[in-house]
Scaffold this motif. Structure first.
Motif, PDB file in Angstrom:
ATOM      1  N   UNK A 109       7.503  12.595 -31.276  1.00 26.09           N
ATOM      2  CA  UNK A 109       6.461  13.317 -31.693  1.00 26.09           C
ATOM      3  C   UNK A 109       6.505  14.389 -32.393  1.00 26.09           C
ATOM      4  N   UNK A 110       7.699  15.471 -31.226  1.00 26.41           N
ATOM      5  CA  UNK A 110       7.839  16.465 -31.742  1.00 26.41           C
ATOM      6  C   UNK A 110       9.611  16.959 -33.055  1.00 26.41           C
ATOM      7  N   UNK A 111       9.577  15.890 -33.043  1.00 30.37           N
ATOM      8  CA  UNK A 111      10.618  15.261 -34.495  1.00 30.37           C
ATOM      9  C   UNK A 111       9.443  15.233 -35.997  1.00 30.37           C
ATOM     10  N   UNK A 112       7.867  14.788 -35.145  1.00 34.43           N
ATOM     11  CA  UNK A 112       7.629  14.639 -36.450  1.00 34.43           C
ATOM     12  C   UNK A 112       6.381  15.845 -36.593  1.00 34.43           C
ATOM     13  N   UNK A 113       6.350  16.713 -35.430  1.00 32.90           N
ATOM     14  CA  UNK A 113       5.326  17.777 -35.375  1.00 32.90           C
ATOM     15  C   UNK A 113       6.084  18.881 -35.838  1.00 32.90           C
ATOM     16  N   UNK A 114       7.621  18.937 -35.882  1.00 33.40           N
ATOM     17  CA  UNK A 114       8.605  20.386 -36.376  1.00 33.40           C
ATOM     18  C   UNK A 114       8.578  20.992 -37.348  1.00 33.40           C
ATOM     19  N   UNK A 115       8.590  19.895 -38.456  1.00 35.29           N
ATOM     20  CA  UNK A 115       8.396  20.138 -39.972  1.00 35.29           C
ATOM     21  C   UNK A 115       7.063  20.632 -40.237  1.00 35.29           C
ATOM     22  N   UNK A 116       5.888  19.141 -39.768  1.00 35.77           N
ATOM     23  CA  UNK A 116       5.004  19.713 -40.067  1.00 35.77           C
ATOM     24  C   UNK A 116       4.628  21.105 -40.134  1.00 35.77           C
ATOM     25  N   UNK A 117       4.893  21.446 -39.031  1.00 35.48           N
ATOM     26  CA  UNK A 117       4.228  22.505 -38.544  1.00 35.48           C
ATOM     27  C   UNK A 117       5.335  23.873 -38.594  1.00 35.48           C
ATOM     28  N   UNK A 118       6.308  23.781 -39.393  1.00 41.93           N
ATOM     29  CA  UNK A 118       7.635  25.015 -39.434  1.00 41.93           C
ATOM     30  C   UNK A 118       7.936  25.464 -38.089  1.00 41.93           C
ATOM     31  N   UNK A 119       7.719  24.336 -36.832  1.00 40.70           N
ATOM     32  CA  UNK A 119       8.321  24.786 -36.225  1.00 40.70           C
ATOM     33  C   UNK A 119       9.970  24.372 -35.567  1.00 40.70           C
ATOM     34  N   UNK A 120      11.040  24.669 -35.627  1.00 45.72           N
ATOM     35  CA  UNK A 120      12.374  23.933 -34.747  1.00 45.72           C
ATOM     36  C   UNK A 120      12.603  25.345 -34.291  1.00 45.72           C
ATOM     37  N   UNK A 121      12.360  24.665 -32.442  1.00 43.43           N
ATOM     38  CA  UNK A 121      13.048  25.876 -32.658  1.00 43.43           C
ATOM     39  C   UNK A 121      14.832  26.170 -32.053  1.00 43.43           C
ATOM     40  N   UNK A 122      15.263  24.849 -32.761  1.00 44.46           N
ATOM     41  CA  UNK A 122      16.551  25.061 -32.016  1.00 44.46           C
ATOM     42  C   UNK A 122      17.781  25.192 -33.687  1.00 44.46           C
ATOM     43  N   UNK A 123      16.701  26.578 -34.642  1.00 41.48           N
ATOM     44  CA  UNK A 123      16.861  27.188 -36.453  1.00 41.48           C
ATOM     45  C   UNK A 123      17.591  27.938 -35.670  1.00 41.48           C
ATOM     46  N   UNK A 124      18.008  28.526 -34.772  1.00 45.29           N
ATOM     47  CA  UNK A 124      18.928  29.964 -33.968  1.00 45.29           C
ATOM     48  C   UNK A 124      20.183  29.802 -33.389  1.00 45.29           C
ATOM     49  N   UNK A 125      20.522  28.319 -33.240  1.00 47.70           N
ATOM     50  CA  UNK A 125      21.867  27.483 -33.010  1.00 47.70           C
ATOM     51  C   UNK A 125      22.761  27.067 -33.669  1.00 47.70           C
ATOM     52  N   UNK A 126      23.526  27.849 -33.474  1.00 41.36           N
ATOM     53  CA  UNK A 126      25.553  27.317 -34.601  1.00 41.36           C
ATOM     54  C   UNK A 126      25.092  25.752 -34.456  1.00 41.36           C
ATOM     55  N   UNK A 127      25.746  24.553 -35.460  1.00 40.72           N
ATOM     56  CA  UNK A 127      26.017  23.415 -35.527  1.00 40.72           C
ATOM     57  C   UNK A 127      26.405  22.778 -33.852  1.00 40.72           C
TER      58      UNK A 127
END
Length: 313
Positions: A124-142
């Motif tokens: 569900x989290x992986x589905x909602x992230x792109x749908x609502x453009x909510x990547x909570x880890x976008x600021x992390x490095x690889x």
């Protein structure tokens, strides 16, 4: 073509005679079939009405299907609390539904959004992230994302089983009575739940170890060395946080998907596992994990008390 047969009988008369014969010979079976049919029809109509209400929640409003609230924690399920925490951090509008907690996959929680159903908290989290453009880890490095992912799997797929062994095998489900309202006539079902979870731990494998061995496995989860990508430096789990407040969240100064899993699980230890070895670990050996939960709860659950079931056993 005439409905009358050569013998003078119409199909309706034939059907009537057949039903009359069945009623005389198979009356109990007919009654049971009729009752089952009535129940199925009522269930279908109720489900249709619930679906109508879910669809009226509004565009892009998530309907979170979950079990009833807990007495000491918003949910006695780490996966439910993990998902609700994610919705709050990501500021995704949602409503709660307790009428149908189990989805088509036989899993809880599950959601309905814009008429579509999705099950399993992680999916569900992986589905909602792109749908609502909510990547909570976008600021992390690889490298940081790899570490966070490893820690999340450890919490969701390993420490969970350690806690299940304590709750449902060692304690035979008794902690559930203290954190969930269960009417007296249904409390006998706790033993059934405990047996079910005990079988699950045996199938998974962890249930074949002694309680002391499982407890030590849980301790290692709370203080587990993880190899980061690109180097052999180790990161003890509890040391991601500092009691000085320099790192309020697991990966720094911003909450990520990892925090949803960690808080969802630690909350079960803090508020749903009284007198457990894991609670004693947080209170003494890993105090920074204990201190992590309180400000986290206050920040993302300012309505914590309102999210509790006010009934008492």
């Amino acid at each position: 073509m005439s409905l009358v047969t050569q013998g003078g009988w119409t199909p309706v008369q034939i059907a009537g005679k057949a039903l009359e014969w069945l009623w005389g010979r198979k009356k109990p079976i007919i009654v049971v079939v009729a009752l089952v049919g009535v129940v199925k029809i009522r269930q279908h109509l109720k489900r249709k009405e619930r679906r109508r209400k879910w669809n009226e929640a509004g565009k892009d409003v998530v309907v979170l299907h979950m079990f009833q609230r807990g007495l000491t924690c918003p949910s006695p399920s780490p996966s439910i609390l993990k998902l609700e925490t994610y919705l709050r951090i990501a500021e995704i509008p949602y409503q709660i539904d307790h009428e149908e907690p189990m989805g088509k996959k036989g899993k809880c929680p599950w959601i309905t959004v814009n008429g579509e159903d999705v099950a399993d908290s992680q999916l569900i989290m992986e589905y909602l992230g792109p749908k609502f453009r909510k990547d909570l880890s976008s600021h992390l490095t690889a490298e940081e994302k790899a570490v966070a992912h490893s820690m999340q799997i450890m919490v969701d797929e390993y420490f969970l089983w350690c806690l299940m062994v304590w709750s449902y095998v060692q304690e035979r489900g008794r902690p559930l009575l203290k954190c969930v309202y269960i009417p007296v006539p249904f409390r006998f079902m706790i033993h059934m739940f405990a047996k079910r979870f005990e079988k699950a731990t045996l199938v998974q494998g962890i249930g074949r170890h002694s309680f002391r061995e499982v407890e030590e496995m849980g301790r290692k989860c709370l203080l587990s060395p993880l190899c980061s990508v690109g180097c052999l430096q180790t990161f003890p789990f509890s040391l991601f946080l500092t009691t000085s407040g320099q790192n309020p969240f697991m990966m720094g100064d911003k909450a990520t998907e990892l925090d949803c899993s960690v808080f969802g699980m630690l909350a079960q230890v803090m508020w749903c596992s009284p007198n457990s070895a894991y609670l004693r670990m947080l209170e003494s050996d890993y105090r920074n994990l204990y201190d992590y939960c309180i400000p986290y709860m206050k920040k993302f659950y300012p309505d914590w008390d309102k999210c509790l079931d006010k009934r008492r056993q």
